[in-house]
Design a protein around this motif. Structure first.
Motif, short mmCIF file in Angstrom:
data_model
loop_
_atom_site.label_atom_id
_atom_site.label_comp_id
_atom_site.label_asym_id
_atom_site.label_seq_id
_atom_site.Cartn_x
_atom_site.Cartn_y
_atom_site.Cartn_z
N SER A 180 -53.66 -46.51 95.65
CA SER A 180 -54.94 -45.86 95.05
C SER A 180 -56.34 -45.91 95.70
O SER A 180 -57.12 -44.91 95.78
CB SER A 180 -55.18 -46.53 93.55
N ALA A 181 -56.32 -46.64 96.62
CA ALA A 181 -57.69 -46.91 97.46
C ALA A 181 -57.48 -45.87 98.62
O ALA A 181 -58.56 -45.18 98.75
CB ALA A 181 -57.81 -48.26 97.90
N ALA A 257 -56.28 -50.07 88.26
CA ALA A 257 -57.22 -49.04 87.26
C ALA A 257 -58.25 -48.42 87.62
O ALA A 257 -58.12 -47.17 87.34
CB ALA A 257 -56.96 -49.81 85.80
N ALA A 258 -59.22 -49.13 88.11
CA ALA A 258 -60.35 -48.49 88.58
C ALA A 258 -60.13 -47.36 89.52
O ALA A 258 -60.85 -46.18 89.60
CB ALA A 258 -61.34 -49.56 88.86
N GLN A 259 -59.40 -47.68 90.76
CA GLN A 259 -59.32 -46.90 91.78
C GLN A 259 -58.31 -45.57 91.56
O GLN A 259 -58.80 -44.49 91.69
CB GLN A 259 -58.58 -47.49 92.94
N THR A 260 -57.29 -45.70 90.57
CA THR A 260 -56.57 -44.53 90.13
C THR A 260 -57.40 -43.84 89.43
O THR A 260 -57.44 -42.44 89.34
CB THR A 260 -55.50 -45.11 89.45
N SER A 261 -58.30 -44.46 88.49
CA SER A 261 -59.05 -43.46 87.37
C SER A 261 -60.04 -42.59 88.11
O SER A 261 -60.10 -41.59 88.00
CB SER A 261 -59.58 -44.54 86.44
N ALA A 262 -60.73 -43.46 89.12
CA ALA A 262 -61.90 -42.65 89.91
C ALA A 262 -61.35 -41.54 90.96
O ALA A 262 -61.75 -40.48 90.92
CB ALA A 262 -62.52 -43.85 90.77
N ALA A 263 -60.06 -41.83 91.60
CA ALA A 263 -59.40 -40.63 92.23
C ALA A 263 -59.08 -39.65 91.60
O ALA A 263 -59.29 -38.54 92.10
CB ALA A 263 -58.25 -41.46 93.07
#
Length: 412
Positions: A180-181, A257-263
C-alpha cells in the motif's frame, strides 16, 4: 525544441527546484507509517518511494492540465509571475520542513501562483470556480474521506484478525503495508509531479515557447519525474518523524489501513483532475487509523499545529508570491534580487536545520511532550503499591547519613 529566453530558463530551473523540495517534503506521505511500524528500513523505504514516484509521473497529465489551463488566465501571465509564484512555494515548503510540519506542497504552489497572478493581472485573472471546485473543496473533503475510511478499515482489520496468530498477522499486515505504501508513492508521483509539469507548461505558454492549451512536452514530464524522485530519495526525515510518531502510535494493521485509504483517495482525485493535497489525505488517514484502534490516541497538540499550517499555506505562499512579483516588476535587477533572496533564505534555513539533525538513524525517536490531560492524570494517580515504603526506606538511611556528621561534631 522550444525557444528559450533567459527568464524562461530560470523559471524552469526554479520549478524543478520546487519539485525537488516537494519530493523530500512529501516522502512522509508514502513512507512514514511504513518506517514507524518497522515494515521497511528507512533507506530502503525512501529508495522504493523514489522509483515509484518517477513511474507515477508518466501515468497521467490531468492534474497538470488543471494547473496550466484551469486555475489562472494563462493569456495574461508573464514568466516572471511564474517565477514569483515558485519563490513563495519553495520558501513555505522549506519553512514547514524545518519545523517538521506536514503541510501541502500543492497548496503552497497554488497559493504562490494565485498571489503572483493577482499582483500582476488582478483578481479577475484567477478562475474562482476552478479554485473552489478543484482545490478548496478537495482540501476539506480529502482528509475527512481518507480519515473515515482509515478508521473503518482499521476496525475491520482488528475484527477480522481477532482469531489470527499475532505474529503471523503482523507479518501479513507488514507485507500489505509495503504494497500500500508503494501504491501511495505511485499515486504521489501521478498527482504531485504533475503540478510541476503544469507550472512549467504554463511558463512555456507565457513565454511563447509552446501554443496555448498544450499538454506538457515529454521532456517536461521526464524532468519533473526525475526531480521529485531525487527529492524523495533525500528523505525529508523531519516530517517523516512527525507523521510516523508525532501524530499517533501505529501498529501494522493501522499502517496498512491508513496507506490503503489514502492511496485510494489520491488515485481517484488524480483520475478526476483534482489538484489534491496528498499531505492532507495521508494525515487524515493516519489520524483515522489512530482513532480506529481500541485504546488508540491522536496527539491533538501536534494535529492542531498541523491544521494551523494547513490554513496558513495558501495565504502565506500567496503573500510571498505577490511581494516577489512586485519586486520583479522593476525589471531584470528586481528579478535578480528575488533570486538572490530565494537562494540566501534557502541556505539559511538549511544551516539552521543542521543544529538538530534528523536522518534515517533517529527518525523513529520522538520527544513529543505529554499533553496537559496526560500530565494532570499522572499528577493525581496514586503511586503503585510499595512505592511509599520504598521512598521511606531510601529516606531513612539518607537522614541517618546526614545526621552523622552533626553527632560527630557535637562530640568534639
Amino acid at each position: 525544441m522550444e525557444s528559450f529566453s533567459l527568464i524562461l530558463a530560470i523559471v524552469v530551473v526554479t520549478a524543478l527546484a520546487f519539485d525537488f523540495t516537494n519530493g523530500f517534503h512529501d516522502t512522509a506521505n508514502a513512507m512514514a507509517t511504513t518506517i514507524s511500524t518497522g515494515a521497511l528500513k528507512p533507506k530502503v523505504a525512501v529508495a522504493m518511494s523514489a522509483v515509484l514516484n518517477l513511474v507515477g509521473a508518466f501515468l497521467s497529465v490531468e492534474v497538470a492540465n488543471t494547473i496550466s489551463k484551469g486555475l489562472v488566465d494563462e493569456t495574461g501571465i508573464r514568466p516572471e509571475v511564474i517565477f514569483a509564484a515558485l519563490v513563495g512555494a519553495i520558501l513555505w515548503n522549506l519553512l514547514t520542513w524545518l519545523v517538521g510540519l506536514p503541510s501541502s506542497s500543492s497548496h503552497a504552489l497554488m497559493g504562490g501562483l494565485i498571489g503572483a497572478t493577482v499582483a500582476s493581472a488582478g483578481v479577475g485573472a484567477v478562475h474562482g470556480d476552478a479554485l473552489v471546485t478543484k482545490v478548496l473543496i478537495p482540501a476539506v473533503a480529502a482528509p475527512l474521506v481518507a480519515g473515515i475510511a482509515a478508521m473503518l478499515a482499521t476496525r475491520l482489520s482488528y475484527a477480522l484478525g481477532k482469531k489470527a496468530d499475532g505474529k503471523a498477522a503482523d507479518k501479513g499486515y507488514r507485507a500489505g503495508q509495503i504494497a500500500s505504501a508503494g501504491l501511495v508513492s505511485l499515486a504521489h508521483g501521478t498527482n504531485d509531479a504533475q503540478k510541476t509539469m503544469g507550472i512549467i507548461t504554463l511558463a512555456l505558454v507565457a513565454g511563447g515557447a509552446v501554443a496555448p492549451d498544450s499538454d506538457p512536452p515529454m521532456w517536461v514530464i521526464l524532468s519533473a519525474g526525475i526531480a521529485i524522485a531525487l527529492g524523495t530519495y533525500l528523505g525529508g526525515w523531519r516530517i517523516i518523524r512527525t507523521m510516523g510518531k508525532g501524530l499517533t502510535d501505529l501498529q501494522p494493521q493501522q499502517g496498512f489501513a491508513a496507506q490503503t485509504s489514502a492511496a485510494t483517495v489520491i488515485l481517484a482525485s488524480s483520475h478526476l483532475g483534482f489538484s489534491l493535497s496528498t499531505t492532507h489525505s495521508v494525515s487524515g488517514a493516519v489520524m483515522g487509523a489512530g482513532l480506529g484502534r481500541k485504546g488508540g490516541v491522536v496527539r491533538w497538540s501536534t494535529a492542531t499545529r498541523m491544521f494551523v499550517a494547513w490554513g496558513l499555506t495558501l495565504p502565506a505562499a500567496a503573500l510571498v508570491g505577490a511581494i516577489a512579483e512586485y519586486v520583479t516588476g522593476f525589471g531584470d535587477w528586481g528579478t535578480a534580487l528575488v533570486a538572490v533572496f530565494l537562494v540566501g533564505s534557502s541556505a539559511a534555513i538549511w544551516k539552521i536545520s543542521r543544529r538538530e539533525v534528523v536522518d534515517h538513524t533517529n527518525v523513529n525517536e520522538t520527544d513529543e511532550p505529554a499533553g496537559v490531560v496526560t500530565q494532570a492524570i499522572a499528577a493525581v494517580t496514586p503511586p503503585p503499591a510499595g512505592t511509599v515504603a520504598d521512598e521511606l526506606t531510601a529516606t531513612i538511611p539518607a537522614q541517618a547519613t546526614e545526621s552523622a556528621p552533626s553527632a560527630a561534631t557535637t562530640s568534639v
